[in-house]
Design a protein around this motif. Sequence first.
Motif: not given
Length: 326
Positions: A124-137
């Motif tokens: 789901d979208t929340e999982m993808l948000k968590t994943l992308c937050a790990l590579y935010q920078n």
Amino acid sequence: MQDAGVYSSEMDTIASNMAGYLLQSRADSTTTKYKHCFTLFEEYCKVNSLTAKPAQSIIVAMYLVNLLDQGKSYHVISSAFYAIKWVHRLNDQPDPTDSNIVQNLLETAKRIRSTPTSKKDVVDTEMLKTLCALYQNSTDVLELRDLSMILIGYAGFLRFNELSNLLWKDVDFKIDHIVLKIQKSKTDIYRSGKEVLIAKGCSVACPYSMLQRYMTAAHLSVISDSYLFKPAFRSKGKSSLIKLNKKLSYTRAKECIVKKLKVVAPSLKLGTHSLRGSGATMAANASGVSDRCLKRHGRWKTDVAKDGYIKDSVEKRLYVTKSLKM
């Protein structure tokens, strides 16, 4: 008077061109598969001193029984059936697969050799948000490539071949959305082309922003004919796309996508098709999305095809009995 030799040469050219055009009546991958399957049928006939072309229906029936006795899957048997049909129709010969015996054997194969479809789990979208937050920078090309594939595939309901065939020039950034030009699709057999619109978001999992980050890091022009998602390599701790214009293979793409998704969904059964199914499921279970727009966005021809990708939420399934007011 036209020379007989010249006339014969012209006829040979026309005949050769006709054969080439006829082969284009099917996709290249389908033609290749059918040729291989028919070659196996020819080998069977040769070993048993039988005629493969034109073949009698009883010969085709014997061949299908042989495949059944070997324990071949329904996919193998149906491919043989349709390859034999294709070759005979292509040569304007009587089709031996029209026989009731042959068709009943195909139905037998479907009943006793088919394996249950293994559907992938939904992210789901929340999982993808968590994943992308790990590579935010992150500015790493390889990391941004993988995340872009995931987000674009998820938001665009893209099949892998649609994703892998995207070129840089197929991406058009508007003020508040992206337009993806799908030049080649499974459901677009006449190559009329399709456009997929993906809205600009406001979270770390925004496909618009992630794709911009990836394209900036890769230093390629949006008017380039290069594939959007190419193989990458690392050298001295820095990753770059290869210079050769080669698209990412299915095996490597699946490995990269699943590896990333497993970070936030370690227990789920995932694959490249997880992106298309997950995006469609999340949109279908949200309120306000019309069935017509959903089908158009996913390039589905029928409701049956669309429904095969969507998993109804528990709330929606319970609503059926709640509506009974028991």
